[in-house]
Each structure stands twice: as structure tokens, then as C-alpha cells.
Design a protein around this motif. Structure first.
Motif, PDB file in Angstrom:
ATOM      1  N   GLN A 188       1.032  -1.136   0.046  1.00  0.00           N
ATOM      2  CA  GLN A 188       0.120   0.107  -0.461  1.00  0.00           C
ATOM      3  C   GLN A 188       0.898   1.364   0.018  1.00  0.00           C
ATOM      4  O   GLN A 188       0.657   2.240  -0.684  1.00  0.00           O
ATOM      5  CB  GLN A 188      -0.917  -0.049   1.180  1.00  0.00           C
ATOM      6  N   SER A 189       1.824   1.252   1.003  1.00  0.00           N
ATOM      7  CA  SER A 189       2.539   2.716   1.147  1.00  0.00           C
ATOM      8  C   SER A 189       3.321   3.117  -0.153  1.00  0.00           C
ATOM      9  O   SER A 189       3.584   4.231  -0.373  1.00  0.00           O
ATOM     10  CB  SER A 189       3.285   2.529   2.211  1.00  0.00           C
ATOM     11  N   LYS A 190       3.893   1.967  -0.980  1.00  0.00           N
ATOM     12  CA  LYS A 190       4.833   2.350  -2.171  1.00  0.00           C
ATOM     13  C   LYS A 190       3.789   2.268  -3.484  1.00  0.00           C
ATOM     14  O   LYS A 190       4.363   2.560  -4.497  1.00  0.00           O
ATOM     15  CB  LYS A 190       5.973   1.383  -2.312  1.00  0.00           C
ATOM     16  N   GLY A 191       2.626   1.816  -3.556  1.00  0.00           N
ATOM     17  CA  GLY A 191       1.985   1.559  -4.589  1.00  0.00           C
ATOM     18  C   GLY A 191       2.526   0.338  -5.585  1.00  0.00           C
ATOM     19  O   GLY A 191       2.205   0.364  -6.642  1.00  0.00           O
ATOM     20  N   ASN A 192       3.274  -0.694  -4.914  1.00  0.00           N
ATOM     21  CA  ASN A 192       3.707  -1.685  -5.835  1.00  0.00           C
ATOM     22  C   ASN A 192       2.943  -2.704  -5.810  1.00  0.00           C
ATOM     23  O   ASN A 192       1.975  -3.198  -4.815  1.00  0.00           O
ATOM     24  CB  ASN A 192       5.234  -2.174  -5.220  1.00  0.00           C
ATOM     25  N   LEU A 193       3.078  -3.688  -6.843  1.00  0.00           N
ATOM     26  CA  LEU A 193       2.491  -4.886  -6.904  1.00  0.00           C
ATOM     27  C   LEU A 193       3.498  -5.795  -7.555  1.00  0.00           C
ATOM     28  O   LEU A 193       3.926  -5.632  -8.464  1.00  0.00           O
ATOM     29  CB  LEU A 193       1.234  -4.927  -8.183  1.00  0.00           C
ATOM     30  N   TYR A 194       3.471  -6.889  -6.716  1.00  0.00           N
ATOM     31  CA  TYR A 194       4.410  -7.795  -6.944  1.00  0.00           C
ATOM     32  C   TYR A 194       3.799  -9.126  -7.497  1.00  0.00           C
ATOM     33  O   TYR A 194       2.654  -9.567  -6.956  1.00  0.00           O
ATOM     34  CB  TYR A 194       5.257  -8.038  -5.751  1.00  0.00           C
ATOM     35  N   ARG A 195       4.704  -9.882  -7.813  1.00  0.00           N
ATOM     36  CA  ARG A 195       4.250 -11.469  -8.051  1.00  0.00           C
ATOM     37  C   ARG A 195       5.551 -12.451  -7.838  1.00  0.00           C
ATOM     38  O   ARG A 195       6.715 -12.043  -8.002  1.00  0.00           O
ATOM     39  CB  ARG A 195       4.006 -11.500  -9.645  1.00  0.00           C
ATOM     40  N   SER A 196       5.057 -13.551  -7.247  1.00  0.00           N
ATOM     41  CA  SER A 196       6.270 -14.786  -7.211  1.00  0.00           C
ATOM     42  C   SER A 196       5.501 -16.062  -7.369  1.00  0.00           C
ATOM     43  O   SER A 196       4.516 -15.875  -7.628  1.00  0.00           O
ATOM     44  CB  SER A 196       6.835 -14.620  -5.856  1.00  0.00           C
ATOM     45  N   ASN A 197       6.489 -16.962  -7.669  1.00  0.00           N
ATOM     46  CA  ASN A 197       6.034 -18.132  -7.537  1.00  0.00           C
ATOM     47  C   ASN A 197       5.469 -18.463  -6.224  1.00  0.00           C
ATOM     48  O   ASN A 197       5.875 -18.028  -5.133  1.00  0.00           O
ATOM     49  CB  ASN A 197       7.146 -19.167  -7.834  1.00  0.00           C
ATOM     50  N   LEU A 198       4.636 -19.634  -6.173  1.00  0.00           N
ATOM     51  CA  LEU A 198       4.203 -20.102  -4.697  1.00  0.00           C
ATOM     52  C   LEU A 198       5.199 -20.532  -3.895  1.00  0.00           C
ATOM     53  O   LEU A 198       5.130 -20.872  -2.784  1.00  0.00           O
ATOM     54  CB  LEU A 198       3.094 -21.250  -4.935  1.00  0.00           C
ATOM     55  N   TRP A 253       7.971 -19.070  -3.299  1.00  0.00           N
ATOM     56  CA  TRP A 253       8.450 -18.012  -3.100  1.00  0.00           C
ATOM     57  C   TRP A 253       9.737 -17.423  -4.037  1.00  0.00           C
ATOM     58  O   TRP A 253      10.471 -16.547  -3.727  1.00  0.00           O
ATOM     59  CB  TRP A 253       9.068 -17.912  -1.583  1.00  0.00           C
ATOM     60  N   SER A 254      10.086 -18.194  -5.225  1.00  0.00           N
ATOM     61  CA  SER A 254      11.151 -17.582  -5.821  1.00  0.00           C
ATOM     62  C   SER A 254      10.496 -16.702  -7.096  1.00  0.00           C
ATOM     63  O   SER A 254       9.226 -16.657  -7.223  1.00  0.00           O
ATOM     64  CB  SER A 254      11.560 -19.005  -6.623  1.00  0.00           C
ATOM     65  N   LEU A 255      11.491 -16.188  -7.801  1.00  0.00           N
ATOM     66  CA  LEU A 255      11.376 -15.047  -8.701  1.00  0.00           C
ATOM     67  C   LEU A 255      10.345 -14.000  -8.484  1.00  0.00           C
ATOM     68  O   LEU A 255       9.467 -13.619  -8.906  1.00  0.00           O
ATOM     69  CB  LEU A 255      10.844 -15.831  -9.922  1.00  0.00           C
ATOM     70  N   LYS A 256      10.465 -13.196  -7.282  1.00  0.00           N
ATOM     71  CA  LYS A 256       9.697 -11.948  -6.645  1.00  0.00           C
ATOM     72  C   LYS A 256      10.313 -10.998  -7.947  1.00  0.00           C
ATOM     73  O   LYS A 256      11.214 -10.647  -8.004  1.00  0.00           O
ATOM     74  CB  LYS A 256      10.440 -11.679  -5.650  1.00  0.00           C
ATOM     75  N   THR A 257       8.819 -10.492  -8.336  1.00  0.00           N
ATOM     76  CA  THR A 257       9.018  -9.500  -9.488  1.00  0.00           C
ATOM     77  C   THR A 257       7.939  -8.372  -9.293  1.00  0.00           C
ATOM     78  O   THR A 257       6.841  -8.639  -8.865  1.00  0.00           O
ATOM     79  CB  THR A 257       8.720 -10.182 -10.913  1.00  0.00           C
ATOM     80  N   LEU A 258       8.629  -7.131  -9.440  1.00  0.00           N
ATOM     81  CA  LEU A 258       7.745  -5.781  -9.528  1.00  0.00           C
ATOM     82  C   LEU A 258       6.850  -6.041 -10.698  1.00  0.00           C
ATOM     83  O   LEU A 258       7.449  -5.888 -11.755  1.00  0.00           O
ATOM     84  CB  LEU A 258       8.414  -4.697  -9.344  1.00  0.00           C
ATOM     85  N   ILE A 259       5.544  -6.007 -10.621  1.00  0.00           N
ATOM     86  CA  ILE A 259       4.829  -6.043 -11.885  1.00  0.00           C
ATOM     87  C   ILE A 259       4.456  -4.766 -12.165  1.00  0.00           C
ATOM     88  O   ILE A 259       4.531  -4.324 -13.544  1.00  0.00           O
ATOM     89  CB  ILE A 259       3.563  -6.795 -11.641  1.00  0.00           C
ATOM     90  N   LEU A 260       4.231  -3.713 -11.318  1.00  0.00           N
ATOM     91  CA  LEU A 260       3.636  -2.456 -11.728  1.00  0.00           C
ATOM     92  C   LEU A 260       3.406  -1.706 -10.408  1.00  0.00           C
ATOM     93  O   LEU A 260       3.753  -1.913  -9.109  1.00  0.00           O
ATOM     94  CB  LEU A 260       2.023  -2.568 -12.482  1.00  0.00           C
ATOM     95  N   GLN A 261       3.506  -0.267 -10.528  1.00  0.00           N
ATOM     96  CA  GLN A 261       3.440   0.653  -9.411  1.00  0.00           C
ATOM     97  C   GLN A 261       2.372   1.744 -10.026  1.00  0.00           C
ATOM     98  O   GLN A 261       2.083   1.965 -11.185  1.00  0.00           O
ATOM     99  CB  GLN A 261       4.644   1.633  -9.534  1.00  0.00           C
ATOM    100  N   ASP A 262       1.409   2.103  -9.032  1.00  0.00           N
ATOM    101  CA  ASP A 262       0.376   2.919  -9.366  1.00  0.00           C
ATOM    102  C   ASP A 262       0.331   3.893  -8.046  1.00  0.00           C
ATOM    103  O   ASP A 262       1.065   3.554  -7.177  1.00  0.00           O
ATOM    104  CB  ASP A 262      -0.821   2.013  -9.464  1.00  0.00           C
ATOM    105  N   ASP A 263      -0.982   4.522  -8.066  1.00  0.00           N
ATOM    106  CA  ASP A 263      -1.350   5.158  -6.757  1.00  0.00           C
ATOM    107  C   ASP A 263      -1.277   4.322  -5.571  1.00  0.00           C
ATOM    108  O   ASP A 263      -0.948   3.041  -5.651  1.00  0.00           O
ATOM    109  CB  ASP A 263      -2.565   5.779  -6.880  1.00  0.00           C
ATOM    110  N   ILE A 264      -1.624   4.725  -4.427  1.00  0.00           N
ATOM    111  CA  ILE A 264      -1.905   3.832  -3.213  1.00  0.00           C
ATOM    112  C   ILE A 264      -2.857   2.480  -3.437  1.00  0.00           C
ATOM    113  O   ILE A 264      -3.840   2.619  -3.675  1.00  0.00           O
ATOM    114  CB  ILE A 264      -2.460   4.377  -1.954  1.00  0.00           C
ATOM    115  N   ILE A 265      -1.930   1.271  -3.638  1.00  0.00           N
ATOM    116  CA  ILE A 265      -2.876   0.215  -4.063  1.00  0.00           C
ATOM    117  C   ILE A 265      -3.311  -0.564  -2.628  1.00  0.00           C
ATOM    118  O   ILE A 265      -2.575  -0.662  -1.838  1.00  0.00           O
ATOM    119  CB  ILE A 265      -1.994  -0.824  -5.010  1.00  0.00           C
ATOM    120  N   PHE A 266      -4.408  -0.958  -2.657  1.00  0.00           N
ATOM    121  CA  PHE A 266      -5.426  -1.812  -1.783  1.00  0.00           C
ATOM    122  C   PHE A 266      -5.694  -3.166  -1.909  1.00  0.00           C
ATOM    123  O   PHE A 266      -4.889  -4.189  -1.679  1.00  0.00           O
ATOM    124  CB  PHE A 266      -6.170  -0.894  -1.112  1.00  0.00           C
TER     125      PHE A 266
END
Length: 182
Positions: free
Chosen positions: A92-102, A104-117
Motif C-alpha cells: 500500500q505505502s509504495k503503490g507496488n504490485l508484486y508477483r512470485s512463484n508459490l 517464493w522464488s522469482l519475486k518480481t515487481l509487476i507495476l506501480q500505481d497510486d496507493i494500491i489496496f
């Protein structure tokens, strides 16, 4: 059964009997979202105040065996893509949306936007991520699962959308608005 999260707890509601049982309590944080990995039988949830995402096996005889999936800055929304075995979460505080494998490998920043909830995934049909923003522009936005084709889906004006879900049978998107309570 419906699995629910709340202020520092996770509980199960038996729809047949109406009985509520607490699975975990005293989680030392607000739990704004929760998702279940049906294939591997894990419940995943972000702890906003503890800056982490945890999981545990459910059902299990020992639900207190919590595993840290990742650390995150004020995580709120969380969703599992069971087709691709991916976990998505918002900071929420950075507006980041991440993805990883279940796993826990390959953590990737998918996108940034306004405050995401809030966050949900249409993993069946058109493969969209839907997420709410609570900053200057209060919207429900969407992007492809890799963060491309990002755009506003619905302008919700002054509302704070704190929950989003998809009804796959009807093809409809539902959301909860915090200010008006609808």
C-alpha cells in the motif's frame, strides 16, 4: 466453509450450521485479505502491521506452523493464480504490485500505481489483474498478469474500495466500498 480474516485473526464460518471457529488469533496485525491455494492446501495472508506475507497449511492439525513467504512494505491485497502457481500482493505505502512463484522464488515487481489496496485475478478468461487505488484518484484499475496494458477500469470517485472479487459464473466483478459501506 468460508474463510474470513479480521483484526488480528483468521476464522472459518460453517455455512451449513452457522458455527464460527477461530483458526488463528493474535496475529499482531490487521489482515486485510486472504486467499487459499486449493492445489497445495495453504492459506496465504498479508500482515499489514508486521510487513510480511505468511502462509500455513489448512486443514492441518497444527495451524500455528506459520511460514514467511516474503517481507513487504504495508501489504494489503493478496491473490493466488492457481493456473500459473503465482502469488500476487500489493504494498500500500509504495503503490507496488508484486508477483512470485508459490515456492517464493522469482519475486518480481509487476507495476506501480497510486496507493494500491485490494486485488483479485481473472485467471480463467481474459487473464486480468484488478486492483483498487486509494490515493488522489480512487479507481479500480486492471492490467495483464505481467503488468502490461494497465488502465483505469472504473472510476469510483470518492470511495475507498477495500475488497474486490470475481464471480466466474456470471462474469461480473464485485467490490466493497468502505466509505458508504456498500
Amino acid at each position: 466453509m468460508i474463510i474470513l480474516s479480521g483484526d488480528s485473526n483468521i476464522k472459518v464460518l460453517n455455512m451449513d450450521t452457522g458455527d464460527v471457529s477461530y483458526v488463528l488469533t493474535d496475529l499482531q496485525s490487521n489482515i486485510y485479505s486472504i486467499d487459499y491455494d486449493y492445489r497445495n492446501m495453504y492459506i496465504y495472508f498479508p500482515r499489514f502491521d508486521q510487513n510480511d506475507v505468511l502462509r500455513f497449511r489448512y486443514p492441518s492439525e497444527d495451524v500455528s506452523n506459520l511460514e514467511t513467504v516474503t517481507v513487504a512494505d504495508k501489504p494489503t491485497g493478496l491473490a493466488i493464480d492457481p493456473v500459473s502457481n503465482h502469488l500476487y500482493w500489493t504494498e500500500q505505502s509504495k503503490g507496488n504490485l508484486y508477483r512470485s512463484n508459490l515456492d517464493w522464488s522469482l519475486k518480481t515487481l509487476i507495476l506501480q500505481d497510486d496507493i494500491i489496496f485490494a486485488l483479485t485475478i481473472d485467471f480463467r478468461g481474459s487473464k486480468w489483474l484488478y486492483y483498487s487505488t486509494l490515493g488522489t484518484n480512487k479507481t479500480i484499475s486492471r492490467s495483464r498478469l505481467d503488468g502490461t496494458e494497465q488502465h483505469t477500469f472504473v472510476d469510483v470517485k470518492v470511495e475507498k474500495v477495500t475488497g474486490i472479487s470475481i464471480d466466474y459464473d456470471s462474469g461480473r466483478l464485485y467490490w466493497m466500498e468502505n466509505v458508504e459501506g456498500v
